[in-house]
Motif scaffolding. Structure first.
Motif, PDB file in Angstrom:
ATOM      1  N   LYS A 851      -9.927  -5.560  13.530  1.00  0.00           N
ATOM      2  CA  LYS A 851     -10.366  -5.652  12.136  1.00  0.00           C
ATOM      3  C   LYS A 851     -10.599  -4.278  11.532  1.00  0.00           C
ATOM      4  CE  LYS A 851     -13.949  -8.348  12.514  1.00  0.00           C
ATOM      5  NZ  LYS A 851     -15.110  -9.202  12.147  1.00  0.00           N
ATOM      6  N   ASN A 852     -11.114  -3.352  12.338  1.00  0.00           N
ATOM      7  CA  ASN A 852     -11.478  -2.039  11.813  1.00  0.00           C
ATOM      8  C   ASN A 852     -10.335  -1.034  11.833  1.00  0.00           C
ATOM      9  OD1 ASN A 852     -14.150  -2.931  11.438  1.00  0.00           O
ATOM     10  ND2 ASN A 852     -14.674  -2.408  13.561  1.00  0.00           N
ATOM     11  N   SER A 853      -9.158  -1.438  12.311  1.00  0.00           N
ATOM     12  CA  SER A 853      -8.058  -0.480  12.452  1.00  0.00           C
ATOM     13  C   SER A 853      -6.899  -0.754  11.513  1.00  0.00           C
ATOM     14  CB  SER A 853      -7.544  -0.491  13.901  1.00  0.00           C
ATOM     15  OG  SER A 853      -8.580  -0.160  14.799  1.00  0.00           O
ATOM     16  N   VAL A 854      -6.977  -1.798  10.721  1.00  0.00           N
ATOM     17  CA  VAL A 854      -5.885  -2.121   9.805  1.00  0.00           C
ATOM     18  C   VAL A 854      -5.734  -0.990   8.780  1.00  0.00           C
ATOM     19  CG1 VAL A 854      -5.021  -3.767   8.111  1.00  0.00           C
ATOM     20  CG2 VAL A 854      -6.310  -4.569  10.103  1.00  0.00           C
ATOM     21  N   VAL A 855      -4.498  -0.585   8.551  1.00  0.00           N
ATOM     22  CA  VAL A 855      -4.227   0.438   7.528  1.00  0.00           C
ATOM     23  C   VAL A 855      -4.199  -0.254   6.165  1.00  0.00           C
ATOM     24  CG1 VAL A 855      -2.591   2.158   6.685  1.00  0.00           C
ATOM     25  CG2 VAL A 855      -2.907   1.826   9.161  1.00  0.00           C
ATOM     26  N   THR A 856      -5.107   0.140   5.283  1.00  0.00           N
ATOM     27  CA  THR A 856      -5.213  -0.500   3.974  1.00  0.00           C
ATOM     28  C   THR A 856      -4.424   0.324   2.945  1.00  0.00           C
ATOM     29  OG1 THR A 856      -7.304   0.664   3.621  1.00  0.00           O
ATOM     30  CG2 THR A 856      -7.409  -1.578   4.496  1.00  0.00           C
ATOM     31  N   ALA A 857      -3.109   0.182   3.011  1.00  0.00           N
ATOM     32  CA  ALA A 857      -2.223   0.917   2.099  1.00  0.00           C
ATOM     33  C   ALA A 857      -2.240   0.271   0.716  1.00  0.00           C
ATOM     34  CB  ALA A 857      -0.809   0.926   2.662  1.00  0.00           C
ATOM     35  N   ARG A 859       0.208  -0.873  -0.883  1.00  0.00           N
ATOM     36  CA  ARG A 859       1.095  -2.033  -0.915  1.00  0.00           C
ATOM     37  C   ARG A 859       0.500  -3.241  -0.205  1.00  0.00           C
ATOM     38  NH1 ARG A 859       3.111   1.668   2.716  1.00  0.00           N
ATOM     39  NH2 ARG A 859       3.508   0.979   4.870  1.00  0.00           N
ATOM     40  N   GLY A 860      -0.642  -3.033   0.444  1.00  0.00           N
ATOM     41  CA  GLY A 860      -1.289  -4.098   1.178  1.00  0.00           C
ATOM     42  C   GLY A 860      -1.577  -3.678   2.603  1.00  0.00           C
ATOM     43  N   PRO A 861      -2.235  -4.538   3.363  1.00  0.00           N
ATOM     44  CA  PRO A 861      -2.580  -4.169   4.744  1.00  0.00           C
ATOM     45  C   PRO A 861      -1.334  -4.012   5.613  1.00  0.00           C
ATOM     46  CG  PRO A 861      -3.071  -6.483   4.340  1.00  0.00           C
ATOM     47  CD  PRO A 861      -2.698  -5.896   3.007  1.00  0.00           C
ATOM     48  N   VAL A 862      -1.365  -2.990   6.486  1.00  0.00           N
ATOM     49  CA  VAL A 862      -0.301  -2.758   7.452  1.00  0.00           C
ATOM     50  C   VAL A 862      -0.912  -2.921   8.841  1.00  0.00           C
ATOM     51  CG1 VAL A 862       1.427  -1.140   8.334  1.00  0.00           C
ATOM     52  CG2 VAL A 862       0.860  -1.158   5.894  1.00  0.00           C
ATOM     53  N   TYR A 863      -0.336  -3.830   9.643  1.00  0.00           N
ATOM     54  CA  TYR A 863      -0.896  -4.161  10.959  1.00  0.00           C
ATOM     55  C   TYR A 863      -0.210  -3.355  12.049  1.00  0.00           C
ATOM     56  CZ  TYR A 863      -2.596  -8.003   8.120  1.00  0.00           C
ATOM     57  OH  TYR A 863      -3.186  -8.744   7.117  1.00  0.00           O
ATOM     58  N   GLY A 864      -1.014  -2.835  12.970  1.00  0.00           N
ATOM     59  CA  GLY A 864      -0.513  -1.886  13.951  1.00  0.00           C
ATOM     60  C   GLY A 864       0.263  -2.475  15.110  1.00  0.00           C
ATOM     61  N   GLU A 865      -0.172  -3.648  15.652  1.00  0.00           N
ATOM     62  CA  GLU A 865       0.440  -4.149  16.880  1.00  0.00           C
ATOM     63  C   GLU A 865       1.921  -4.477  16.738  1.00  0.00           C
ATOM     64  OE1 GLU A 865      -0.656  -4.350  20.079  1.00  0.00           O
ATOM     65  OE2 GLU A 865      -2.247  -3.107  19.258  1.00  0.00           O
ATOM     66  N   PRO A 866       2.378  -5.087  15.642  1.00  0.00           N
ATOM     67  CA  PRO A 866       3.829  -5.312  15.518  1.00  0.00           C
ATOM     68  C   PRO A 866       4.631  -4.007  15.545  1.00  0.00           C
ATOM     69  CG  PRO A 866       2.635  -6.694  13.951  1.00  0.00           C
ATOM     70  CD  PRO A 866       1.636  -5.745  14.543  1.00  0.00           C
ATOM     71  N   ILE A 867       4.071  -2.940  14.976  1.00  0.00           N
ATOM     72  CA  ILE A 867       4.758  -1.647  15.012  1.00  0.00           C
ATOM     73  C   ILE A 867       4.793  -1.110  16.435  1.00  0.00           C
ATOM     74  CG2 ILE A 867       4.688   0.734  14.175  1.00  0.00           C
ATOM     75  CD1 ILE A 867       3.329  -0.308  11.636  1.00  0.00           C
ATOM     76  N   VAL A 868       3.671  -1.218  17.140  1.00  0.00           N
ATOM     77  CA  VAL A 868       3.618  -0.771  18.532  1.00  0.00           C
ATOM     78  C   VAL A 868       4.631  -1.536  19.378  1.00  0.00           C
ATOM     79  CG1 VAL A 868       2.182  -0.684  20.605  1.00  0.00           C
ATOM     80  CG2 VAL A 868       1.218  -0.009  18.401  1.00  0.00           C
ATOM     81  N   VAL A 881       1.013   4.604  19.234  1.00  0.00           N
ATOM     82  CA  VAL A 881      -0.214   4.224  18.528  1.00  0.00           C
ATOM     83  C   VAL A 881       0.068   4.266  17.025  1.00  0.00           C
ATOM     84  CG1 VAL A 881      -1.849   5.006  20.288  1.00  0.00           C
ATOM     85  CG2 VAL A 881      -1.066   6.609  18.542  1.00  0.00           C
ATOM     86  N   VAL A 882      -0.679   3.462  16.295  1.00  0.00           N
ATOM     87  CA  VAL A 882      -0.560   3.415  14.837  1.00  0.00           C
ATOM     88  C   VAL A 882      -1.943   3.629  14.251  1.00  0.00           C
ATOM     89  CG1 VAL A 882       0.066   1.985  12.843  1.00  0.00           C
ATOM     90  CG2 VAL A 882       1.418   1.849  14.957  1.00  0.00           C
ATOM     91  N   TYR A 883      -2.034   4.445  13.201  1.00  0.00           N
ATOM     92  CA  TYR A 883      -3.325   4.749  12.594  1.00  0.00           C
ATOM     93  C   TYR A 883      -3.113   5.077  11.120  1.00  0.00           C
ATOM     94  CZ  TYR A 883      -1.574   9.433  13.670  1.00  0.00           C
ATOM     95  OH  TYR A 883      -0.797  10.563  13.787  1.00  0.00           O
ATOM     96  N   GLY A 884      -4.195   5.091  10.393  1.00  0.00           N
ATOM     97  CA  GLY A 884      -4.138   5.414   8.976  1.00  0.00           C
ATOM     98  C   GLY A 884      -4.622   6.825   8.707  1.00  0.00           C
ATOM     99  N   VAL A 885      -3.963   7.489   7.753  1.00  0.00           N
ATOM    100  CA  VAL A 885      -4.367   8.820   7.298  1.00  0.00           C
ATOM    101  C   VAL A 885      -4.556   8.746   5.780  1.00  0.00           C
ATOM    102  CG1 VAL A 885      -3.716  11.245   7.047  1.00  0.00           C
ATOM    103  CG2 VAL A 885      -3.170  10.006   9.161  1.00  0.00           C
ATOM    104  N   THR A 886      -5.693   9.201   5.319  1.00  0.00           N
ATOM    105  CA  THR A 886      -5.990   9.153   3.884  1.00  0.00           C
ATOM    106  C   THR A 886      -5.380  10.365   3.187  1.00  0.00           C
ATOM    107  OG1 THR A 886      -8.035   7.960   4.300  1.00  0.00           O
ATOM    108  CG2 THR A 886      -7.807   9.021   2.157  1.00  0.00           C
ATOM    109  N   GLU A 890      -5.699   7.367  -0.922  1.00  0.00           N
ATOM    110  CA  GLU A 890      -5.054   6.155  -0.398  1.00  0.00           C
ATOM    111  C   GLU A 890      -4.687   6.375   1.068  1.00  0.00           C
ATOM    112  OE1 GLU A 890      -0.848   5.496  -1.386  1.00  0.00           O
ATOM    113  OE2 GLU A 890      -1.116   7.088  -2.877  1.00  0.00           O
ATOM    114  N   GLU A 891      -4.501   5.275   1.774  1.00  0.00           N
ATOM    115  CA  GLU A 891      -4.216   5.345   3.203  1.00  0.00           C
ATOM    116  C   GLU A 891      -2.742   5.050   3.446  1.00  0.00           C
ATOM    117  OE1 GLU A 891      -6.925   4.309   7.089  1.00  0.00           O
ATOM    118  OE2 GLU A 891      -6.596   2.713   5.629  1.00  0.00           O
ATOM    119  N   ILE A 892      -2.126   5.852   4.271  1.00  0.00           N
ATOM    120  CA  ILE A 892      -0.742   5.603   4.660  1.00  0.00           C
ATOM    121  C   ILE A 892      -0.700   5.358   6.166  1.00  0.00           C
ATOM    122  CG2 ILE A 892       0.177   7.020   2.784  1.00  0.00           C
ATOM    123  CD1 ILE A 892       0.839   9.153   4.865  1.00  0.00           C
TER     124      ILE A 892
END
Length: 988
Positions: A851-857, A859-868, A881-886, A890-892
């Motif tokens: 819940k705390n790791s979703v990238v809130t871009a 365009r909408g939430p981006v979920y990490g596990e499918p990318i991994v 690993v997938v993470y968000g950078v502000t 905004e977060e990408i």
């Protein structure tokens, strides 16, 4: 004619009277000359022709030691001097020695002999023969004696053994049993006999003789008929009379009950000559440790040591050079009779001379090739049986019956296997379903029950030593007394700061047995915070962690450390050494009741990092039992399994699934000192590991190592654990085929347990286990952190494919805090996990993100596990690993990955890997990094990468061009534009 008939009748009567009076015809044959060189309670060691131990040039003869089966007299190797083994081998220039175990019926303590006693005795004999001769020994054995030879050589890891020679000695016992009995019928029957019959009964010599004659009733009947038919012709009978008397009367000795029980248990029920991990004394042993040359004689019509079972040595000993010599002979014909005199013993003598450098390789031997026969085949054809016996009609009848039995067995094999699994699973599920809030259930209680069921059964293996259920429970009870003497009481919270070792398992079990709360302290920089959150009153440490433990504040107790332990306590130290407390001097208080823990009581406190903060997770006895029974059921764990944990004991999956599942399943637990590919390969074979427990990315080092030393002969059938990325999952199955992966998801609080039992969808977490609580996925907005409601004000349940929070229904048996009320209906209660899931059309669950790791871009939430999962499927990818950078408010989404050695990555590779994802779910940036940090539990960490911000431009970094729906190299200009305009810069 009349005179001839009378003479025939008279001769028959005279010979028959001699047989009745003396047991057979007097042949005037004399045994070969031998001297008893060594005499011990377990054996007498014969040296044949002791006055002729060197050749004419004074060169010592190569020594060969002959081991008889446990049920047969040592004279099997000297039935007649002209045709017997010792005479022929001596004539070929060898120095023959024979082991005589005597009969348990006449030896002091004979009825108490164990299988290990025989193996240790043979190992000792190798040393003694080596001392007498100054040469390495050629160790050989017939039937079970050959099994002894294999086991003794492996026990001593071939030290002092020049070669092994066996005659009709089965290795893969379940591959081909006498009468074609299916292994999955024989194993339960042998298990029952070992546990309930041979613990009270031994086998007399006449019983052994009758049993083996019944294994081939056609040949037995034919032999007796031929003897009676020729009883008038003394000259025709005399050449084979010694052999007949030996097999019919003189050659059989008794078996001790404990030895038979151990043989059935280890080598029929668990088939551990194949899997490894059979225990001699307290030492686990594997035939994979055989490195000396081996010659195995195979009887083409041997229905006792059947070819498929004998040739099992090829797979069981992959490091050895193995030859075979095939003969058209039955089991006894391999070593006794004219064919053995013309083939077996001359070939054996030539083999020993060849290996000693005294002659060429013998004719009639060839490298053994492991062949995969159909499951119903044993390697003995009906045609061979017909040609061998000569009793065509009788043999056709026997063959037809066997054929019918084989067809029937094949037809019902599937249902029988399902029934066996159901027989194991049903009692576990019934017991789990009967657990109520006040039911007494705990780790300590289940270990005590295992000790009552099978005191001498092995509980766990560590550092090449096996610990029985009885010894483990005695040790636990002694530690309980030490803890009581130190003031520990029920419900006391005791921190355990110990490396993976037997004393750590004992400490955890002892605290459980007395009803205290185990706080498992991970050896990290967050120890002080863990002590605070766990409200630790006392710390148990091993010597390795003593100095750290003493800095944490609570009183410290020290346990374990082995023979080399040195504490060096400071003067005036209040630290207590539990090993110095005499348990016999401790008087148990009136409040003590063993294993008082109830289902709804707190049993364990574990720790994890969530959102960058350390959190304590509270585990009740019921929650532990749910994972334990669920794991045992899903993994189909039984007493033939050895569960090997390469993860540390403080990890939640080890405590809940590995230890719990093994204890419930009655399986052995194998512990290791650390993750090392070479150690892993050695211990897998030595312990006979069938199930390996992992966490997160732990399998990387084993999959990628070229030094793992495991080939397709390994005994592993299953890997169980949690957190393994899909890409590593696929690599693991490829590297260790045919082993499968059983991936679990278990919430630390609540009672949610998912498992991908079939393994058909790598990456999926599967479905709820039987006995697990009901689960649902609640609609959730990860941006606002709020659940989504329907028009009635209730939380909406997600449709298939929709992402939401996984919830588990709260039960009365769980001491849960913060349960949500009125979620899907008035008055219901649910416990929310920390994870987002979706279900597919089949109902299987897929983890999407924390819940705390979703990238809130934007365009909408981006979920990490499918990318991994997508990037991890690349052959080049190692960790992802997938993470968000502000950037600009905004977060990408950024994906970082490491590459496997010698590989490279292109934009086209990225496009192919991510093609299955929706464009809005693709990462904005992808870059290759030299390293991704991992935690002590092997979970990839992304905090440092996130803190570093945007990746540097270059040939190993790409950005997603939404306009072109593909990836392009990240340049300095694009990066500058990205910092100024945010994600709009990535659309061109």
């Amino acid at each position: 004619m009349l005179n001839g008939s009378v003479r025939r009748v008279v001769a028959t009567a005279q010979n028959g009277l001699e047989v009745v009076r003396l047991g057979g015809l007097e042949t005037e044959a004399r045994p070969s000359d031998f001297r008893i060189v060594e005499r011990e309670p377990m054996y007498r060691l014969r040296r044949y022709f002791p006055d002729d131990v060197s050749d004419s040039a004074g060169t010592p003869r190569p020594p060969i030691v002959l081991v008889p089966p446990m049920m047969m007299a040592a004279d099997v190797y000297d039935v007649t001097q002209e045709q017997g083994a010792v005479g022929i081998l001596h004539s070929m220039g060898l120095d023959p020695w024979v082991v005589d175990f005597g009969s348990p019926a006449t030896e002091e303590g004979g009825w108490d002999r164990t299988l290990a006693d025989h193996i240790v005795a043979i190992s000792e004999i190798v040393d003694r023969v080596h001392k007498h001769t100054g040469q390495d020994v050629h160790l050989s054995g017939y039937s079970q004696g050959g099994m002894f030879a294999y086991q003794a050589a492996a026990y001593r890891r071939c030290r002092g053994v020049a070669s092994l020679v066996t005659f009709g000695s089965p290795v893969d016992t379940l591959a081909a049993l006498p009468f074609g009995i299916p292994g999955d019928i024989a194993a339960p029957a042998a298990d029952f006999l070992a546990d309930h019959v041979f613990t009270r009964l031994s086998i007399a010599g006449w019983m052994a003789r009758t049993g083996f004659q019944l294994l081939d009733p056609v040949k037995t009947a034919k032999s007796r008929f031929d003897f009676l038919r020729q009883l008038h012709d003394r000259e025709a009978l005399l050449p084979r009379e010694q052999q007949r008397r030996f097999l019919a009367q003189d050659g059989w000795v008794a078996w001790s009950g404990p030895a038979v029980a151990e043989l059935l248990k280890q080598f029929v029920v668990h088939n551990r000559m194949m899997s490894g991990g059979f225990v001699i004394g307290d030492r686990p042993v594997s035939l994979a440790e055989l490195t000396c040359p081996i010659l195995a004689f195979v009887g083409e019509v041997d229905d006792i040591g059947q070819p498929a079972a004998v040739r099992g040595i090829r797979r069981a000993a992959p490091r050895a050079e193995i030859f075979e010599s095939t003969m058209r002979a039955g089991h006894f014909g391999l070593v006794v009779g004219s064919l053995s005199a013309s083939h077996t013993w001359p070939t054996t003598g030539a083999w020993v001379r060849w290996r000693a450098g005294l002659g060429p390789s013998p004719d009639g031997i060839a490298p053994m090739i492991a062949e995969d026969l159909p499951e119903a085949e044993t390697g003995v054809s009906v045609t061979d049986r017909l040609l061998h016996t000569g009793a065509s009609m009788a043999e056709v009848g026997v063959g037809a019956v066997r054929g019918v039995l084989g067809a029937t067995a094949q037809a019902v094999r599937g249902s029988r296997e399902l029934s066996a699994e159901a027989a194991r699973a049903l009692p576990r599920l019934v017991r789990l379903g009967q657990i109520q809030p006040h039911t007494r259930i705990s780790l300590g209680k289940l270990l005590a029950e295992a000790g009552q069921r099978s005191p001498r059964g092995e509980c766990f293996l560590f550092d090449d030593r096996a610990y029985t259920n009885e010894s483990v429970n005695v040790r636990i009870d002694n530690v309980v007394k030490g803890l009581i003497a130190c003031g520990v009481r029920p419900s006391t919270r005791v921190g355990v700061l110990m490396e993976t070792r037997p004393s750590a398992l004992v400490a955890i079990s002892a605290l459980s047995r007395m009803g205290a709360v185990v706080v498992l302290l991970p050896p990290t920089e967050d120890l002080r915070e863990a002590v605070r959150l766990g409200r630790v009153a006392t710390v148990i440490s091993d010597p390795d962690n003593l100095r750290t433990a003493e800095t944490l504040g609570p009183p410290v107790l020290v346990l374990g450390g082995g023979e080399s332990r040195v504490l060096n306590l400071e003067p005036g130290s209040e630290t207590v050494d539990l090993e110095r407390i005499d348990p016999d001097a401790v008087e148990l208080p009136a409040w003590y009741r063993p294993n008082p823990g109830r289902a709804n009581e707190l049993a364990f406190v574990l720790f994890g990092r969530f959102g960058g903060e350390v959190e304590a997770k509270h585990i009740t006895n019921h929650r532990w039992a749910l994972s334990a029974f669920g794991t045992a059921t899903a993994a189909n764990l039984g007493r033939g399994d050895t569960v090997y944990s390469i993860a540390p004991l403080y990890h939640s999956s080890v405590l809940l699934a590995t230890l719990g599942g093994a204890i419930v399943g009655g399986s052995r637990i194998a512990l290791t000192r650390g993750l090392d590919p070479e150690r892993f390969a050695t211990e897998v074979h030595r312990y006979g590991v069938t199930v390996v427990a992992y966490t997160w990315t732990m399998m990387r080092e084993l999959v990628d190592s070229s030094d793992s030393g495991l080939d397709a002969s390994h005994p592993i059938r299953l890997f169980i654990g949690s957190g393994m990325p899909r890409g590593l999952w696929l690599r693991t199955m490829k590297r260790f085929a045919p082993a499968q992966v059983l991936e679990f998801y278990a919430s630390t609080e609540g009672a949610v347990v998912l498992a991908n039992v079939s393994g058909a969808k790598p990456g999926s977490k599967g479905r709820p286990l039987p006995g697990s609580t009901q689960v649902r996925i609640a609609a959730y907005d990860p941006v606002t952190g709020r659940f989504l409601e329907d028009d009635r004000g209730l939380v909406r349940e997600c449709r298939a494919g929709e992402v939401g929070v996984l919830l588990g229904q709260a039960t009365g048996a769980e001491a849960v805090s913060g349960a949500m009320r009125g979620v899907f209906g008035a008055g219901d209660a649910w416990v929310a996990t920390e994870h987002l899931f979706r279900t597919d059309s089949d109902g299987d669950h897929w983890l999407m993100d924390d819940k705390n790791s979703v990238v809130t871009a934007l365009r909408g939430p981006v979920y990490g596990e499918p990318i991994v999962d997508a990037l991890g499927g690349l052959d080049q990818a190692d960790l992802v690993v997938v993470y968000g950078v502000t950037v600009g408010g905004e977060e990408i989404a950024v994906a970082a990955l490491t590459l496997r050695p010698g590989t490279s990555l292109t934009a086209a590779d990225l496009a192919d890997a991510l093609a299955e994802l929706e464009p809005g779910q693709c990462p904005d940036l992808v870059h290759v990094v030299p390293e991704i940090p991992i935690s002590n539990s092997y979970r990839p960490r992304r905090g440092a990468l996130r803190a570093a911000g945007l990746p540097n431009p270059g040939v190993r970094a790409w950005y997603y061009d939404a306009g072109r729906d593909g990836y392009r190299r990240l340049t300095r200009a694009v990066l500058t534009d990205l910092k100024q305009r945010g994600s709009a810069a990535l659309t061109g």
